[in-house]
Design a protein around this motif. Structure first.
Motif, mmCIF file in Angstrom:
data_model
loop_
_atom_site.group_PDB
_atom_site.id
_atom_site.type_symbol
_atom_site.label_atom_id
_atom_site.label_comp_id
_atom_site.label_asym_id
_atom_site.label_seq_id
_atom_site.Cartn_x
_atom_site.Cartn_y
_atom_site.Cartn_z
ATOM 1 N N GLU A 1 20.595 44.749 58.138
ATOM 2 C CA GLU A 1 21.870 45.422 58.390
ATOM 3 C C GLU A 1 22.528 44.827 59.627
ATOM 4 O O GLU A 1 21.854 44.550 60.621
ATOM 5 N N ASN A 2 23.828 44.626 59.538
ATOM 6 C CA ASN A 2 24.582 44.018 60.641
ATOM 7 C C ASN A 2 25.583 45.069 61.149
ATOM 8 O O ASN A 2 26.746 45.086 60.741
ATOM 9 N N SER A 3 25.103 45.933 62.035
ATOM 10 C CA SER A 3 25.952 47.053 62.470
ATOM 11 C C SER A 3 27.102 46.584 63.355
ATOM 12 O O SER A 3 28.173 47.202 63.363
ATOM 13 N N ASP A 4 26.897 45.486 64.093
ATOM 14 C CA ASP A 4 28.002 44.949 64.904
ATOM 15 C C ASP A 4 29.151 44.507 63.995
ATOM 16 O O ASP A 4 30.321 44.783 64.263
ATOM 17 N N LEU A 5 28.785 43.820 62.916
ATOM 18 C CA LEU A 5 29.823 43.348 61.996
ATOM 19 C C LEU A 5 30.506 44.529 61.298
ATOM 20 O O LEU A 5 31.724 44.536 61.130
ATOM 21 N N ALA A 6 29.727 45.533 60.935
ATOM 22 C CA ALA A 6 30.321 46.732 60.316
ATOM 23 C C ALA A 6 31.354 47.352 61.260
ATOM 24 O O ALA A 6 32.451 47.729 60.835
ATOM 25 N N ALA A 7 31.005 47.436 62.551
ATOM 26 C CA ALA A 7 31.942 48.035 63.525
ATOM 27 C C ALA A 7 33.208 47.192 63.644
ATOM 28 O O ALA A 7 34.327 47.731 63.691
ATOM 29 N N HIS A 8 33.039 45.866 63.686
ATOM 30 C CA HIS A 8 34.214 44.979 63.773
ATOM 31 C C HIS A 8 35.124 45.168 62.554
ATOM 32 O O HIS A 8 36.335 45.325 62.692
ATOM 33 N N ILE A 9 34.529 45.135 61.363
ATOM 34 C CA ILE A 9 35.334 45.215 60.140
ATOM 35 C C ILE A 9 36.010 46.586 60.047
ATOM 36 O O ILE A 9 37.183 46.696 59.696
ATOM 37 N N ASN A 10 35.272 47.625 60.419
ATOM 38 C CA ASN A 10 35.863 48.969 60.366
ATOM 39 C C ASN A 10 37.025 49.135 61.340
ATOM 40 O O ASN A 10 37.888 49.989 61.135
ATOM 41 N N SER A 11 37.039 48.331 62.399
ATOM 42 C CA SER A 11 38.119 48.450 63.386
ATOM 43 C C SER A 11 39.409 47.762 62.931
ATOM 44 O O SER A 11 40.461 47.931 63.552
ATOM 45 N N LEU A 12 39.331 46.977 61.826
ATOM 46 C CA LEU A 12 40.504 46.222 61.387
ATOM 47 C C LEU A 12 41.486 47.136 60.654
ATOM 48 O O LEU A 12 41.059 47.949 59.822
ATOM 49 N N PRO A 13 42.771 46.962 60.903
ATOM 50 C CA PRO A 13 43.753 47.756 60.170
ATOM 51 C C PRO A 13 44.011 47.161 58.785
ATOM 52 O O PRO A 13 44.011 45.950 58.628
ATOM 53 N N GLY B 1 24.420 46.528 55.109
ATOM 54 C CA GLY B 1 24.992 47.722 55.728
ATOM 55 C C GLY B 1 26.506 47.636 55.844
ATOM 56 O O GLY B 1 27.108 48.249 56.729
ATOM 57 N N LEU B 2 27.138 46.868 54.950
ATOM 58 C CA LEU B 2 28.585 46.639 55.022
ATOM 59 C C LEU B 2 29.341 47.235 53.825
ATOM 60 O O LEU B 2 30.565 47.126 53.761
ATOM 61 N N TYR B 3 28.611 47.840 52.908
ATOM 62 C CA TYR B 3 29.243 48.286 51.653
ATOM 63 C C TYR B 3 30.442 49.199 51.913
ATOM 64 O O TYR B 3 31.490 49.063 51.286
ATOM 65 N N GLU B 4 30.284 50.118 52.861
ATOM 66 C CA GLU B 4 31.349 51.100 53.134
ATOM 67 C C GLU B 4 32.570 50.470 53.819
ATOM 68 O O GLU B 4 33.610 51.095 53.925
ATOM 69 N N CYS B 5 32.404 49.246 54.327
ATOM 70 C CA CYS B 5 33.515 48.597 55.049
ATOM 71 C C CYS B 5 34.621 48.128 54.105
ATOM 72 O O CYS B 5 35.748 47.908 54.542
ATOM 73 N N PHE B 6 34.274 47.916 52.835
ATOM 74 C CA PHE B 6 35.216 47.256 51.920
ATOM 75 C C PHE B 6 35.752 48.231 50.879
ATOM 76 O O PHE B 6 35.022 49.103 50.390
ATOM 77 N N SER B 7 37.029 48.035 50.528
ATOM 78 C CA SER B 7 37.623 48.910 49.513
ATOM 79 C C SER B 7 37.469 48.306 48.122
ATOM 80 O O SER B 7 37.461 49.031 47.136
ATOM 81 N N GLU B 8 37.366 46.975 48.045
ATOM 82 C CA GLU B 8 37.267 46.345 46.727
ATOM 83 C C GLU B 8 36.310 45.155 46.759
ATOM 84 O O GLU B 8 36.200 44.469 47.778
ATOM 85 N N PHE B 9 35.668 44.929 45.618
ATOM 86 C CA PHE B 9 34.705 43.837 45.462
ATOM 87 C C PHE B 9 35.099 43.038 44.232
ATOM 88 O O PHE B 9 35.098 43.574 43.118
ATOM 89 N N TYR B 10 35.443 41.781 44.438
ATOM 90 C CA TYR B 10 35.849 40.939 43.311
ATOM 91 C C TYR B 10 34.859 39.805 43.119
ATOM 92 O O TYR B 10 34.569 39.049 44.052
ATOM 93 N N GLY B 11 34.353 39.689 41.884
ATOM 94 C CA GLY B 11 33.483 38.583 41.521
ATOM 95 C C GLY B 11 34.243 37.611 40.646
ATOM 96 O O GLY B 11 35.401 37.840 40.288
ATOM 97 N N THR B 12 33.547 36.521 40.275
ATOM 98 C CA THR B 12 34.216 35.493 39.475
ATOM 99 C C THR B 12 34.672 36.042 38.118
ATOM 100 O O THR B 12 35.637 35.550 37.540
#
Ligand code: MG
Length: 214
Positions: A92-104, A126-137
């Motif tokens: 889990e990358n909690s620092d990255l989660a915090a950074h991404i969550n801080s983005l508008p 530990g980043l799943y909640e940070c994203f609203s959408e997931f696009y694969g090929t």
């Protein structure tokens, strides 16, 4: 936030080797499964499978795109087969989660892998909640980055205005079209100074520490 990013409303992230380090060697498992798939499906040797995987990647952007162009394969089975990997080495990358969550604005993942792979890996990080959408090929009609059509398809689906968006990628080939569309571009990992790359950083946490607090 610094002014060079203050206009950004859409944050688009590649997955593999962008959200986690290539040092984790997760992709090695996928490559082994790709080789196995090629050997079984095309009835070729290990050596030929390795050659074909590289050839398809260079020529078409992904192994699957090469297989679709030159062979008749079932893409759904292929995507499930090659992404059936062990994620235990991801932390889990909690620092990255915090950074991404801080983005508008919107934060989305767009990968040349499958949508399920994006969901599984982001959960392990530990980043799943940070994203609203997931696009694969599969969401880009199996047309991979770096092809323009892949970006057009996903940006239309996710209602992204490229002029208000930034793309994070470890593969510089995949930043050419986003740049042409008016996006900001950030190369994560390698350093490459060229016209179509606006930002370079060894990893995302370094990028956000530099650009958000600068
Ligand atoms: Mg990548």
């Amino acid at each position: 936030m610094q002014s060079k990013l203050s206009h950004i409303k859409h944050w688009v992230f590649d997955l593999d080797h962008t959200l986690y380090s290539p040092k984790i060697r997760l992709f090695d498992q996928i490559e082994v499964l790709m080789n196995t798939y090629l050997k079984k499906t095309l009835n070729v040797t290990q050596e030929k499978a390795v050659y074909l995987r590289k050839y398809y990647w260079e020529e078409y952007g992904t192994t699957l795109a090469g297989l679709m162009a030159e062979q008749h394969v079932d893409p759904k089975y292929y995507l499930e087969f090659v992404h059936n990997i062990n994620l235990d080495n991801l932390e889990e990358n909690s620092d990255l989660a915090a950074h991404i969550n801080s983005l508008p604005g919107d934060k989305i993942i767009f990968t040349n892998g499958s949508r399920m792979h994006a969901v599984n890996v982001s959960k392990a990080l530990g980043l799943y909640e940070c994203f609203s959408e997931f696009y694969g090929t599969e969401d880009a009609m199996l047309i991979p980055k770096p092809q323009k059509k892949a970006f057009d398809t996903i940006f239309e689906l996710s209602k992204i205005n490229p002029k208000q968006a930034i793309m994070f990628e470890d593969d510089p080939r995949n930043l050419v079209e986003p740049f042409k569309m008016g996006m900001k571009t950030a190369l994560i990992g390698d350093f490459l100074q060229t016209e179509y790359i606006h930002f370079n950083a060894p990893d995302l946490n370094t990028f956000f520490a530099n650009e958000l607090n600068g």
